[in-house]
Design an enzyme around this catalytic site. Sequence first.
Site, mmCIF file in Angstrom:
data_model
loop_
_atom_site.group_PDB
_atom_site.id
_atom_site.type_symbol
_atom_site.label_atom_id
_atom_site.label_comp_id
_atom_site.label_asym_id
_atom_site.label_seq_id
_atom_site.Cartn_x
_atom_site.Cartn_y
_atom_site.Cartn_z
ATOM 1 N N ASP A 30 1.005 -1.092 -0.050
ATOM 2 C CA ASP A 30 -0.034 -0.024 0.010
ATOM 3 C C ASP A 30 0.905 1.245 0.283
ATOM 4 O OD1 ASP A 30 -3.131 0.711 0.861
ATOM 5 O OD2 ASP A 30 -1.932 2.310 1.258
ATOM 6 N N SER A 94 -12.235 3.823 -1.396
ATOM 7 C CA SER A 94 -11.879 4.774 -2.060
ATOM 8 C C SER A 94 -11.358 4.579 -3.461
ATOM 9 C CB SER A 94 -10.650 5.817 -1.398
ATOM 10 O OG SER A 94 -9.608 4.901 -1.385
ATOM 11 N N HIS A 99 -10.253 -4.944 -3.462
ATOM 12 C CA HIS A 99 -8.980 -5.500 -2.871
ATOM 13 C C HIS A 99 -8.961 -5.711 -1.306
ATOM 14 C CE1 HIS A 99 -9.659 -1.092 -2.570
ATOM 15 N NE2 HIS A 99 -9.214 -0.980 -1.234
ATOM 16 N N HIS A 101 -7.304 -5.812 2.191
ATOM 17 C CA HIS A 101 -6.096 -5.266 2.802
ATOM 18 C C HIS A 101 -5.343 -6.302 3.673
ATOM 19 C CE1 HIS A 101 -7.062 -0.744 2.252
ATOM 20 N NE2 HIS A 101 -8.182 -1.538 2.025
#
Length: 113
Positions: A30, A94, A99, A101
Site C-alpha cells: 500500500d 476509495s 482489494h 487489505h
Amino acid sequence: MNDCLFCKIVRGQIPSKKVYDDEHTYAFEDIDPKAPTHVLIIPKRHIPGLKEADTSDAEIIGRCHITAAQIAQERKLEEGYRTVLNVGPAAGQSVFHMHVHLLGGRKLNWPPG
Ligand code: 5GP
Ligand code: ZN
C-alpha cells in the site's frame, strides 16, 4: 477497465512494489501504509467491490484471502493480522477495484474505527 487505478497497476502502467503475482491475483505494498505490513491483494480481473460481486466471483475472492494468508505466513505475522475489505464510501472504500487489505506487525484494536 481503462481508467481504473488498480487495473493500471496490474498492467504495469502505474508502478507498484510487487509482493506476489500469479495468474489470478496480484499483491503490492500500500502506498500509504497503516501498519508495518500493509499489502493490498487484488484480483487481476476488474470487480468494483464486494457488493458488486456474485457467486461467479467466489473463487477469486477466496484466492485473494488465501494469498493474504500466505503473505502473512511468509512475514511471520501469525500471532495476529487482519484482512479487511472496505465496502462502499461510508466504510472507507476509495478505489473501486476490489482489494483485500492485509494489515499486521502491530497491535490491531477491535472494534475498528
Ligand atoms: P480503500 O480505501 O479503497 O479500502 O483502499 C485503497 C487503498 O489503496 C488505500 O489504502 C490507499 O493507500 C491505496 N492506494 C491508493 N492509490 C494507490 C497507488 O497508486 N498505489 C498503491 N500502492 N496504493 C494506493
Ligand atoms: Zn480495475
